[in-house]
Design an enzyme around this catalytic site. Structure first.
Site, PDB file in Angstrom:
ATOM      1  CG  ASN A  54      -8.946 -71.364  28.221  1.00 40.79           C
ATOM      2  OD1 ASN A  54      -8.166 -70.412  28.232  1.00 40.79           O
ATOM      3  ND2 ASN A  54      -9.512 -71.812  29.314  1.00 40.79           N
ATOM      4  CB  SER A  55     -11.419 -66.918  27.854  1.00 36.48           C
ATOM      5  OG  SER A  55     -12.731 -67.391  27.946  1.00 36.48           O
ATOM      6  CE  LYS A 108     -14.516 -73.284  26.841  1.00 38.11           C
ATOM      7  NZ  LYS A 108     -13.998 -72.793  28.127  1.00 38.11           N
ATOM      8  CG  ASP A 158     -15.999 -72.721  33.795  1.00 33.94           C
ATOM      9  OD1 ASP A 158     -16.868 -72.289  33.023  1.00 33.94           O
ATOM     10  OD2 ASP A 158     -14.791 -72.843  33.482  1.00 33.94           O
ATOM     11  CB  SER A 174     -11.305 -74.381  36.896  1.00 34.69           C
ATOM     12  OG  SER A 174     -10.605 -74.245  35.683  1.00 34.69           O
ATOM     13  N   GLY A 175     -13.466 -75.216  34.375  1.00 30.04           N
ATOM     14  CA  GLY A 175     -13.539 -76.018  33.157  1.00 30.04           C
ATOM     15  C   GLY A 175     -12.159 -76.302  32.598  1.00 30.04           C
ATOM     16  CG  LEU A 176      -7.623 -74.302  32.095  1.00 31.98           C
ATOM     17  CD1 LEU A 176      -7.319 -74.758  30.681  1.00 31.98           C
ATOM     18  CD2 LEU A 176      -6.927 -72.971  32.378  1.00 31.98           C
ATOM     19  CG  HIS A 236     -12.658 -63.937  31.376  1.00 30.09           C
ATOM     20  ND1 HIS A 236     -11.656 -63.606  32.261  1.00 30.09           N
ATOM     21  CD2 HIS A 236     -12.348 -65.196  30.932  1.00 30.09           C
ATOM     22  CE1 HIS A 236     -10.801 -64.607  32.351  1.00 30.09           C
ATOM     23  NE2 HIS A 236     -11.191 -65.581  31.550  1.00 30.09           N
ATOM     24  CD  GLU A 283     -17.335 -69.666  28.399  1.00 33.75           C
ATOM     25  OE1 GLU A 283     -16.922 -69.872  29.559  1.00 33.75           O
ATOM     26  OE2 GLU A 283     -16.636 -69.826  27.389  1.00 33.75           O
ATOM     27  CG  ASP A 323     -17.127 -74.787  29.517  1.00 32.80           C
ATOM     28  OD1 ASP A 323     -16.436 -74.060  30.239  1.00 32.80           O
ATOM     29  OD2 ASP A 323     -16.765 -75.908  29.144  1.00 32.80           O
ATOM     30  CG  ASP A 378     -11.462 -75.019  28.899  1.00 32.38           C
ATOM     31  OD1 ASP A 378     -12.561 -75.593  28.963  1.00 32.38           O
ATOM     32  OD2 ASP A 378     -11.256 -73.866  29.329  1.00 32.38           O
ATOM     33  NE  ARG A 394     -15.924 -66.876  30.977  1.00 29.89           N
ATOM     34  CZ  ARG A 394     -15.022 -67.827  31.222  1.00 29.89           C
ATOM     35  NH1 ARG A 394     -15.158 -68.608  32.271  1.00 29.89           N
ATOM     36  NH2 ARG A 394     -14.007 -68.007  30.412  1.00 29.89           N
TER      37      ARG A 394
HETATM   38  C1  SPV Z   1     -11.715 -71.713  33.782  1.00 33.78           C
HETATM   39  O1  SPV Z   1     -11.049 -71.757  34.830  1.00 33.78           O
HETATM   40  O2  SPV Z   1     -12.046 -72.717  33.173  1.00 33.78           O
HETATM   41  C2  SPV Z   1     -12.178 -70.424  33.250  1.00 33.78           C
HETATM   42  C3  SPV Z   1     -11.337 -69.233  33.388  1.00 33.78           C
HETATM   43  O3  SPV Z   1     -13.202 -70.396  32.617  1.00 33.78           O
HETATM   44  S1  SPV Z   1     -10.407 -69.079  31.929  1.00 33.78           S
HETATM   45  O4  SPV Z   1      -9.517 -70.226  31.839  1.00 33.78           O
HETATM   46  O5  SPV Z   1      -9.657 -67.817  32.063  1.00 33.78           O
HETATM   47  O6  SPV Z   1     -11.297 -69.015  30.790  1.00 33.78           O
HETATM   48 MG    MG Z   2     -13.702 -72.212  31.845  1.00 40.27          MG
END
Ligand code: SPV
Ligand code: MG
Length: 290
Positions: A118-119, A116, A81, A42-44, A186, A110, A83, A54, A155
């Protein structure tokens, strides 16, 4: 067997593929031990492990090293992930080579602009990339991969950006035509209806991937019933569980003025040694240290 082939086999098999997010080897091992099918780098989580947002702040190499360190200590496949792909289509080609070298089974890129946000961020900059540019990134990724089982998952952030269902469907179709092996759609809606609407309208023979962080009421049995969805990612629950556990323990040490009443709240050190693979190391010491 290569991890990419393991993941491809899971995609060909029955049932939902279940992934949990991690940012380091111990987290990845705990996910494998709990019986999940794979790990989501996970990027986050990786950004949070540095204590920073993130928001494309750390480099591709830091992300790939985090993914490599997790992948090396597990037998289940890892989906990374990635990004936005860390730049344009040329950056994506370079990135795919590095992730494949690290033995990663699949990458997710994505369709947002670099850098970017975070979504799920309420105030996030959710700036979408032009469709043509993202198609180029997918095509570039598919050309760059060596192992034909390696998956490139596209994504779609159109629902996150508030551009609506029609835009999301159009993008998903275009990305499949560009060569995407699966579509991660997403949503940050609390109501699963937004995702259900997308999944119901999906008319291509390419699997969908969901990240139900915000619409957590949607159960696996319901996702399975929708059909078309093959993978579900519980993206950040390890990080959030461990943060809460650490906060509880740190508060208690402070309040108690010592560590005399913590055993119920923490794992024994032997459990740490087990997960680190110390017994294997000791066996090797017996064999090879002379
Ligand atoms: C992550 O886990 O880094 C994701 C999911 O990309 S989200 O945090 O919902 O963007
Ligand atoms: Mg991410």
């Amino acid at each position: 067997m290569e991890k990419a082939t393991k993941l491809k086999d899971l995609f060909k098999g029955p049932g939902l593929i279940r992934l949990v997010g991690a940012h380091n080897g111990i987290g990845a091992k705990l996910i494998e031990k709990a019986g999940f099918d794979g790990v989501w780098a996970s990027g986050l989580e990786i950004s949070a492990s540095y204590g920073i947002p993130d928001a494309s702040l750390i480099s591709m190499y830091q992300f790939v090293e985090a993914a490599r360190s997790m992948n090396e200590v597990i037998d289940i496949p890892l989906v990374a992930d990635c990004d936005t792909g860390y730049g344009n289509a040329i950056n994506v080609m370079y990135m795919v080579k590095r992730y494949e070298e690290a033995g990663i089974a699949a990458v997710v890129i994505e369709d947002k602009q670099f850098p970017k946000d975070n979504s799920l961020l309420a105030s996030g900059r959710q700036e979408l990339l032009r469709v043509e540019e993202f198609e180029g990134k997918i095509e570039a990724a598919k050309v760059a991969q060596r192992d034909s089982d390696f998956m490139v998952i596209a994504r779609i952030e159109a629902l996150i950006a508030g551009w609506g269902q029609e835009e999301a469907q159009m993008r998903a179709h275009r990305y499949v035509d560009a060569g995407a092996d699966a579509i991660l759609i997403h949503s940050k809606s609390k109501d699963p209806q937004e995702i259900i609407e997308f999944v119901t309208a999906w008319d291509r023979d390419i699997p969908l991937v969901l990240v139900p962080t915000t619409y957590s009421s949607l159960k696996e049995s319901e996702i399975h019933e929708l059909g078309k969805v093959k993978m579900v990612i519980y993206a950040n629950h390890g990080l959030r569980a461990s943060m809460k556990a650490m906060e509880t323990v740190f508060d208690k040490i402070k309040k108690d003025g010592g560590i005399y009443d913590l055993d119920e709240l923490i794992d024994p050190v032997d459990h740490v040694f087990d997960l680190q693979g110390v017994s294997q190391m000791k066996e090797n010491e017996r064999k090879f240290l002379r």
